[in-house]
Design an enzyme around this catalytic site. Sequence first.
Site, PDB file in Angstrom:
ATOM      1  N   PHE A  14      -4.887  -4.655   2.849  1.00 58.53           N
ATOM      2  CA  PHE A  14      -4.059  -4.625   4.067  1.00 58.53           C
ATOM      3  C   PHE A  14      -3.072  -5.904   4.351  1.00 58.53           C
ATOM      4  O   PHE A  14      -2.948  -6.416   5.492  1.00 58.53           O
ATOM      5  CB  PHE A  14      -4.693  -4.128   5.723  1.00 58.53           C
TER       6      PHE A  14
ATOM      7  N   CYS B 154       5.366  -2.662  -0.281  1.00 57.34           N
ATOM      8  CA  CYS B 154       4.963  -1.624   0.544  1.00 57.34           C
ATOM      9  C   CYS B 154       4.900  -0.264   1.276  1.00 57.34           C
ATOM     10  O   CYS B 154       5.030   0.432   0.628  1.00 57.34           O
ATOM     11  CB  CYS B 154       3.479  -2.107   0.830  1.00 57.34           C
TER      12      CYS B 154
END
Length: 446
Positions: free
Chosen positions: A157, A268
């Site tokens: 993340f 992403c």
Amino acid sequence: MNVAIVGTGYVGLVSGTCFSEMGNHVWCIDIDQKKIDNLKNGKIPIYEPGLEEMVLRNHKEGRLDFTTDYSEAVPESEICFIAVGTPPGEDGSADTRYVIAAAESIARHMKGYTIVVDKSTVPVGTSEKVKAAIQKVLDSRTDAKDVTFDVVSNPEFLKEGVAVNDFMRPDRVVIGTDNPKAEEKMMNLYRQFMLNEHPIICTDIKSAEIIKYAANAMLATRISFMNEISRLCDKVGGDVRAVRQGIGTDSRIGMSFLHASCGYGGSCFPKDVKELVAVGKRNGIEMKIAGAVEDVNNEQKHVIADRIIAKYGDNLNGKTFAVWGLAFKPETDDMREAPAITIITDLVKHGAKIQAYDPEAYEMAKHYLAHIPQDAITYEPDMWKALEGADALILVTEWKQFRSPDFGKIKSLLKAPVIYDGRNQYEPKYMKEEGIELHCIGRGLI
């Protein structure tokens, strides 16, 4: 612990470096010999604040090694991370061929019990394919009778520009496994990063794989929703900044990822939203919201050019525009899916010339804008040079040096005092006082 990381991109290099910073011995593996040689010589292939110093220190102190040879790293490693690319295919689904290839290479050199970790962002069910690929290789080996393994999903993340801080101080770590032994090993590796008492979330593998896509799709959804609201504000005369404050102060909603802009980019969000739509389709589910998020974002990237064409006409021959910011966000040189690509392409198609400046993305821009004729774009050495003789300034990336520039100098260098603010950096009231024509996102024409 002894750890191997396959892949030296953003995820692999940051992860490996941060693991070594905590005292682990880490091998970073890559098939690109030139990249490995550069890393050994202290040359970092990406721009990420704080990373270079940490790489140099840990390599010098012997905790961080770089190699192209799996046989050097894998046999000694208790945990092997796969952090290679998963680029989108034509249908938007993630291409896992590099993940499987890495798993096979790891399997050829494993000794004893090894945990193989999917760190790459991979589609649901990839862990099963990785497990099958490893087992197939082990079955073909005559010396692997005592080799056992587990496959774990451990999504990343990291935010580019603050990736080192994100890894060293994570707000959560997700571990997907069905084996308590593997779970405990992974917990031991990550406990050293969790002194802030944020959670380590242990779950089944498929849920862990879904979490990564769901998280990025949710954040992308908030951005695209606010960009749609910005269009409504421009149409009816509202101010999207006021709307953001009005809804973001609701504790159920919050302020994060509600900034209207000229669109999101990066490695992403676009890729993961596409894959979420694709995995839904493969399983007979139409992911309507995720599909709309991508459509809205693609449309939003054209907003700036559309407004310029509306002002200057369809034929932009003889017009020159200064562009501040090329990377998809500040504090990175990453140009993947950057809004600047769409904006510049649109303007050049209509005959305009571009004078571009970015503090870090110069070399990347030459690659991602290679389709732009050389006589249509110049990459300027500083932000002020880009303004000279331009008809207007377009702010695309909100680097800090663009936040409070000398507006008098901007006016003196431009042909006319016109700014297209793709990130709502500038205050309309102040710009009006300065005599600057400001075009914002969702705040009307000032």
